[in-house]
Design a protein around this motif. Structure first.
Motif, mmCIF file in Angstrom:
data_model
loop_
_atom_site.group_PDB
_atom_site.id
_atom_site.type_symbol
_atom_site.label_atom_id
_atom_site.label_comp_id
_atom_site.label_asym_id
_atom_site.label_seq_id
_atom_site.Cartn_x
_atom_site.Cartn_y
_atom_site.Cartn_z
ATOM 1 N N TYR A 1 -7.551 3.022 2.078
ATOM 2 C CA TYR A 1 -6.247 2.739 1.723
ATOM 3 C C TYR A 1 -5.210 3.418 2.647
ATOM 4 C CZ TYR A 1 -8.451 -0.236 -1.570
ATOM 5 O OH TYR A 1 -9.023 -1.252 -2.376
ATOM 6 N N SER A 2 -5.445 4.887 2.675
ATOM 7 C CA SER A 2 -4.516 5.664 3.441
ATOM 8 C C SER A 2 -4.394 5.160 4.759
ATOM 9 C CB SER A 2 -4.959 7.237 3.000
ATOM 10 O OG SER A 2 -4.804 7.498 1.505
ATOM 11 N N LEU B 1 0.887 -1.244 -0.023
ATOM 12 C CA LEU B 1 -0.197 0.057 -0.084
ATOM 13 C C LEU B 1 0.949 1.294 0.018
ATOM 14 C CD1 LEU B 1 -2.624 -1.141 2.800
ATOM 15 C CD2 LEU B 1 -2.995 -1.018 0.327
ATOM 16 N N GLU C 1 0.798 8.669 3.512
ATOM 17 C CA GLU C 1 0.866 10.357 3.590
ATOM 18 C C GLU C 1 1.848 10.777 4.865
ATOM 19 O OE1 GLU C 1 -2.831 12.507 3.380
ATOM 20 O OE2 GLU C 1 -3.723 10.939 1.793
ATOM 21 N N ASN D 1 -10.801 7.563 3.102
ATOM 22 C CA ASN D 1 -9.811 6.544 2.376
ATOM 23 C C ASN D 1 -9.301 5.265 3.160
ATOM 24 O OD1 ASN D 1 -7.802 5.473 0.656
ATOM 25 N ND2 ASN D 1 -7.473 7.484 -0.278
ATOM 26 N N ALA E 1 -2.377 2.242 5.260
ATOM 27 C CA ALA E 1 -0.931 2.481 4.783
ATOM 28 C C ALA E 1 -0.158 3.152 5.946
ATOM 29 C CB ALA E 1 -0.982 3.034 3.585
ATOM 30 N N ASN E 2 -0.742 4.112 6.544
ATOM 31 C CA ASN E 2 -0.234 4.928 7.318
ATOM 32 C C ASN E 2 -0.095 4.181 8.895
ATOM 33 O OD1 ASN E 2 0.269 8.037 6.523
ATOM 34 N ND2 ASN E 2 -1.423 7.206 5.420
ATOM 35 N N LYS F 1 1.886 3.291 -2.031
ATOM 36 C CA LYS F 1 1.482 4.764 -2.580
ATOM 37 C C LYS F 1 0.392 5.476 -2.099
ATOM 38 C CE LYS F 1 -1.805 2.651 -5.692
ATOM 39 N NZ LYS F 1 -2.408 2.091 -7.026
ATOM 40 N N HIS F 2 -0.017 4.939 -1.184
ATOM 41 C CA HIS F 2 -1.145 5.831 -0.116
ATOM 42 C C HIS F 2 -0.740 6.171 1.155
ATOM 43 C CE1 HIS F 2 -4.351 3.847 -2.846
ATOM 44 N NE2 HIS F 2 -3.646 2.790 -2.742
#
Length: 246
Positions: free
Chosen positions: A164-165, A61, A66, A162, A168-169, A63-64
């Protein structure tokens, strides 16, 4: 062999839950492993495997992620991990920690059942809230390897739009805090040769479980998965407390 098979299945289930919902590996694993090991041994195994698991999911993940949203909460979490290290290093063999773990797990279960998705217009504090949650998550995670709910709460508020974000974070946070814990305990010689065998079994388990979980991430209902996991954790937490007190 039976013990290794049981450990494999526990870790497989936990890693699958994390792959689907973004967290849960530590909750599931720490609900059962202390029945076979001390809290210290269980935590070190789970944190080490959580590092591999989180790297695997974060990579998928990537690319997601931040990065700006991670600075405050991650800094606080790393400070909390230092405190967690001292507690686990000096008191990790005490049975009373198993009781404290059981109580905390029950609290998490209550939160999972009562929590509701954040409102779309929810404003998220970017200073004191991530500091408090980061310190708490880092400390609890450093002692019991179950600090995830504090980070989940924050990232759900921040990335409710989101998933996915959010995931991922969350995984990046787990990676950084796990690296801190593994490094501190490694330098202090808290890992034994016997640990390597269990780690090898767990490594295979979490790689399979996380792959399955991420593959089904978009298809399964996260809420239903969390409820199933919460029921399992509640039963195991009650068993942990009873076993420790007898």
């Amino acid at each position: 062999m039976l013990e290794l098979a049981i450990i494999f299945l526990i870790l497989l289930f936990g890693s699958f839950i994390q792959g689907v919902s973004g967290f849960g590996f530590g909750l599931i694993a720490m609900s059962f492993l202390p029945l076979m090991f001390t809290v210290k041994e269980s935590t070190l195994l789970v944190v080490s495997l959580a590092l591999v698991l989180s790297v695997s999911i974060a990579w998928q993940l990537f690319k997601h992620i931040e990065w700006r949203s991670l600075v405050v909460i991650l800094s606080a979490a790393l400070v909390g991990r230092v405190g967690g290290f001292f507690i686990l290093h000096h008191f990790g063999e005490l049975d009373i920690l198993q009781v404290f773990l059981g109580v905390f797990l029950i609290c998490v279960v209550v939160y999972l059942f009562k929590s509701k998705p954040p409102k779309p217009d929810t404003k998220v504090n970017g200073t004191w809230l991530p500091i408090v949650l980061g310190l708490a998550g880092g400390l609890i995670g450093g002692v019991f390897a179950v600090g995830g709910p504090f980070f989940v709460f924050y990232f759900l508020l921040l990335f409710h739009h989101n998933k996915y974000s959010y995931s991922a974070n969350l995984q990046v946070t787990f990676v950084a805090t796990a690296v801190m814990t593994v490094t501190l305990h490694g330098v202090n010689g808290d890992f034994s040769l016997g640990f390597l065998g269990y780690f090898a079994v767990g490594l295979v388990s979490v790689l399979i479980g996380s792959r399955l979980g991420v593959a089904l991430f978009a298809k399964l209902s996260q809420q239903n998965i969390k409820k199933i996991a919460a029921i399992v954790v509640a039963i195991a937490a009650a068993n942990l407390m009873v076993t420790a007190l007898l």
